[in-house]
Design an enzyme around this catalytic site. Sequence first.
Site, PDB file in Angstrom:
ATOM      1  N   CYS A  69      42.285  54.688  49.384  1.00 38.81           N
ATOM      2  CA  CYS A  69      42.053  55.129  48.004  1.00 38.81           C
ATOM      3  C   CYS A  69      40.629  54.780  47.594  1.00 38.81           C
ATOM      4  CB  CYS A  69      43.060  54.464  47.064  1.00 38.81           C
ATOM      5  SG  CYS A  69      43.009  55.127  45.377  1.00 38.81           S
ATOM      6  N   CYS A  73      43.040  49.843  41.686  1.00 41.34           N
ATOM      7  CA  CYS A  73      43.969  49.444  40.626  1.00 41.34           C
ATOM      8  C   CYS A  73      44.616  48.109  40.976  1.00 41.34           C
ATOM      9  CB  CYS A  73      45.040  50.516  40.436  1.00 41.34           C
ATOM     10  SG  CYS A  73      44.349  52.129  40.016  1.00 41.34           S
ATOM     11  N   CYS A  76      48.374  48.043  42.125  1.00 46.85           N
ATOM     12  CA  CYS A  76      48.806  49.006  43.148  1.00 46.85           C
ATOM     13  C   CYS A  76      49.846  48.382  44.085  1.00 46.85           C
ATOM     14  CB  CYS A  76      47.601  49.480  43.960  1.00 46.85           C
ATOM     15  SG  CYS A  76      48.028  50.655  45.272  1.00 46.85           S
TER      16      CYS A  76
END
Length: 347
Positions: A69, A73, A76
Amino acid sequence: MFEAERFIKLLLQLCMVKVGEIGKYLGKIIGCISFSGRWISRRENRNKGKEPDQSVIPTSVNYHFTRQCNYKCGFCFHTAKTSFVLPLEEAKRGLQLLKQAGMEKINFSGGEPFLHNRGEFVGKLVQYCKQDLQLPSVSIVSNGSLITEKWFKNYGEDLDILAVSCDSFKEDTNRLIGRGQGNKNHIKNLLKVRQWCRDYRVAFKVNSVVNTFNFEEDMNEQIRMLNPVRWKVFQCLLIDGENAGEDAIRHAATYVISNDDFNRYLDRHKGIECLVPESNEKMRDSYLILDEYMRFLDCTKGRKDPSKSILDVGVENAITFSGFDEKMFFKRGGKYLWSKADMRLEW
């Protein structure tokens, strides 16, 4: 091949081998018995109170074909532990097996699905699932940052639903969470993708994770303006080995909110008809999740324990190790009007 058939075949082969080769075949037979024993035991446990021959049908499957990714985040729960992605033809073979086992809906996720091969890989899978397998519903979950209008021109016709993750309509909050890269503006990307969904007739959905950075925010005005077909609102969830524990890439303990805080957030937005709330209780075991190797992931023990790959043992064998709670799947509204042809949207 089903394990019982493989067991018989190995026994027949054992009868014909030379003495010096017996050890090799005995090892395979023992392994076969071991796997079959675990499969039968798990199946008996999962089928308590059910008919002995009743098995789970993979009606809706989430295929996390990449863990990579471009965002970071903090909460996650499917992190970049590997960079592996199956070759396209192998992924197609697995999807065909799932269709034969009863799959009606496939959701491609990550990681970020548009990162690998600039979105061409997921585009080809979308096309294959709709045109060749003729699945009623094909969807993607993305952070929206890498999607282009060219992708919609090439593949939008075959995509039923695109879900974009958005936890806040305050850019500073998004950056605190980790939804950002360089000068990319998450909210501007979201609005751009929303318009493309209208232009290319793709149903638009929003996913939000409620956490310590956004649980007091009021998103009513913005969600009504976006007018998604569904707004999935998740409670921040801890998964050992992913976003919790010593070997985890993320450490999300500081993002977790209480059930009371989550319910207050839901109550603040209760007037939005498309809101679909998912508490930790509803979420944990109610998804059929395939990882990058096409292994079902069992989250019942608070971590992701993988089955064998459906490419090696088939869907029926692998799915008994998924920990899937079918009752909770229906209770959380997992089966809904998921084909854009049936939604009758005004584009």
